[in-house]
Scaffold this motif. Structure first.
Motif, PDB file in Angstrom:
ATOM      1  N   SER A   9     -47.171  30.753  55.333  1.00 11.79           N
ATOM      2  CA  SER A   9     -48.379  31.114  55.774  1.00 11.79           C
ATOM      3  C   SER A   9     -49.912  30.314  55.677  1.00 11.79           C
ATOM      4  O   SER A   9     -50.340  30.621  54.841  1.00 11.79           O
ATOM      5  N   TYR A  10     -50.639  29.868  56.927  1.00 14.94           N
ATOM      6  CA  TYR A  10     -51.747  29.610  56.895  1.00 14.94           C
ATOM      7  C   TYR A  10     -52.489  30.650  56.651  1.00 14.94           C
ATOM      8  O   TYR A  10     -53.464  29.761  55.841  1.00 14.94           O
ATOM      9  N   GLN A  11     -52.294  31.678  57.316  1.00 19.77           N
ATOM     10  CA  GLN A  11     -53.553  32.416  56.936  1.00 19.77           C
ATOM     11  C   GLN A  11     -53.551  33.509  55.405  1.00 19.77           C
ATOM     12  O   GLN A  11     -54.311  34.160  55.168  1.00 19.77           O
TER      13      GLN A  11
ATOM     14  N   PHE B 182     -44.989  34.164  53.128  1.00 24.15           N
ATOM     15  CA  PHE B 182     -43.598  32.845  53.607  1.00 24.15           C
ATOM     16  C   PHE B 182     -44.809  33.385  55.511  1.00 24.15           C
ATOM     17  O   PHE B 182     -44.851  34.135  55.194  1.00 24.15           O
ATOM     18  N   ASP B 183     -44.135  32.041  56.096  1.00 15.25           N
ATOM     19  CA  ASP B 183     -44.827  32.477  57.666  1.00 15.25           C
ATOM     20  C   ASP B 183     -43.227  33.115  58.036  1.00 15.25           C
ATOM     21  O   ASP B 183     -42.260  32.726  57.258  1.00 15.25           O
TER      22      ASP B 183
ATOM     23  N   ILE C  37     -45.516  23.173  53.468  1.00 14.52           N
ATOM     24  CA  ILE C  37     -46.585  23.140  54.375  1.00 14.52           C
ATOM     25  C   ILE C  37     -46.949  24.378  54.679  1.00 14.52           C
ATOM     26  O   ILE C  37     -46.650  25.926  53.800  1.00 14.52           O
ATOM     27  N   TRP C  38     -48.005  24.810  55.457  1.00 17.02           N
ATOM     28  CA  TRP C  38     -48.714  26.235  55.877  1.00 17.02           C
ATOM     29  C   TRP C  38     -48.652  25.776  57.455  1.00 17.02           C
ATOM     30  O   TRP C  38     -49.574  25.268  58.261  1.00 17.02           O
ATOM     31  N   HIS C  39     -48.257  27.209  57.929  1.00 16.89           N
ATOM     32  CA  HIS C  39     -48.253  27.114  59.566  1.00 16.89           C
ATOM     33  C   HIS C  39     -48.764  28.160  59.999  1.00 16.89           C
ATOM     34  O   HIS C  39     -48.903  29.716  59.248  1.00 16.89           O
ATOM     35  N   VAL C  40     -49.893  28.174  61.327  1.00 16.90           N
ATOM     36  CA  VAL C  40     -50.561  28.420  62.045  1.00 16.90           C
ATOM     37  C   VAL C  40     -49.479  29.725  62.051  1.00 16.90           C
ATOM     38  O   VAL C  40     -49.735  30.798  62.329  1.00 16.90           O
TER      39      VAL C  40
END
Length: 334
Positions: A119-121, A126-127, A218-221
């Motif tokens: 998670s980007y936030q 994890f996302d 990777i980091w996902h919004v």
């Protein structure tokens, strides 16, 4: 033929491109192609002025994740050995693309893989979309290592291993281009959501494997194009899940699962209603009606023969039973 292309699909995502394109440019080794899905914001002027070195494919209308990638990847067919599909709202790590492609070159029987998606936030967690690799249970419910329904795990390197999975996340997935075109790409009827699970299931029916590479982060919004609280997302998830099962199961098995899902989905609709989400509740019923219309539309790809129920369906245990009855909230507890 070039080795790989990073293909970023954009729709009204100027803010996301401004935020995340610098990270992708800084840490990537392969060509970057931005596909614009008929954006109405200033995405195109921004790209033309600030990133004139990037290849840009402009589509005439917004045909969703599915149509956007199907059209653009057909345009570059034969140019690249691998496609790296990357959402516009993702921050990448050094060497990310090089490591993914190197792994794919060493494993020729894999049609697709994904990295670890955080998670980007909340970057230690994890996302929602893909997490540590995706699976499907016996009733067609998707879940991930690191994320089961709304329960998100903290990343403590517990899922750093490379493994075979049922599906790779469309937020960031590497596709072997020959395999993608061989099976006709994404099913055009999906528009968006769960199309990557259907694609991976069809890959597996052709004898290919799907992988997860946990040492690449990777980091996902998430929700940049369609918010997770939008009732239309509820509609797409319920509708497309049924379409995915219809595509990939023998008719007899699908009918059994469908009648079970009728009861479970209507329970979900009732739960939405009790929680004040009447629009989401309505979308569950609309999704079933929409599924029955879509299933009679001919798909845009050749379907591989289903040899047996065992071969065509992952046949995992019921994740609903494990999560809600047995209280198993983590993948490691299953």
């Amino acid at each position: 033929m070039q080795k790989a292309a990073i293909v970023i699909l954009n729709y009204n995502g100027e803010d996301m491109l401004r935020t995340f394109l610098p990270s992708v440019l800084k840490h990537s080794h392969y060509s970057i192609i931005v596909v614009d899905n008929a954006s109405q914001d200033d995405s195109l002027p921004f790209l033309e002025n600030d990133y004139p070195q990037l290849r840009l494919i402009e589509l005439k209308e917004n045909s969703g994740y599915v149509g956007g990638y199907n059209q653009s990847l057909r345009q570059i067919k034969g140019e690249f050995e691998f496609y790296i599909l990357l959402n516009s709202d993702i921050k990448v790590s050094p060497e990310w693309d090089l490591n993914l492609i190197t792994w794919m070159e060493e494993h020729s029987n894999f049609a697709a893989i994904q990295p670890k998606i955080l998670s980007y936030q909340n970057q230690e967690y994890f996302d929602y979309a893909g997490a540590g690799g995706g699976f499907v249970d016996s009733l067609g419910y998707p879940y991930c290592r690191g994320r089961i329904f709304s329960s998100i795990e903290k990343d403590t390197n517990q899922y750093d291993d490379p493994i075979e999975v049922d599906w790779a996340s469309g937020a960031c997935m590497v596709l072997r281009s020959s395999c993608f075109h061989e099976i006709g790409g994404f099913d055009q009827r999906f528009f968006a959501h769960m199309e990557e699970i259907d694609l991976c299931w069809r890959f597996k029916r052709e004898g290919y494997k799907i992988g997860y590479l946990g040492n690449v982060k990777i980091w996902h919004v998430g929700g940049a194009t369609l918010s997770r609280t939008n009732p239309f997302k509820t509609h797409l998830n319920f509708r497309n899940n049924l379409l995915m099962l219809y595509n990939n199961l023998k008719k007899e098995r699908f009918l059994i699962i469908y009648f079970v899902r009728l009861g479970l989905d209507f329970l979900a609709a009732f739960s939405f209603l009790l929680n004040g989400k009447s629009d989401d509740s309505k979308e569950v019923f609309r999704a079933h009606l929409a599924f029955h219309k879509l299933k009679n539309i001919k798909q845009n790809y050749p379907l591989a023969p289903i040899l047996s129920n065992k071969d065509s369906n992952p046949l995992r245990k019921s994740i609903l039973w494990d999560y809600y009855i047995r209280g198993k909230k983590k993948f490691s507890d299953l």
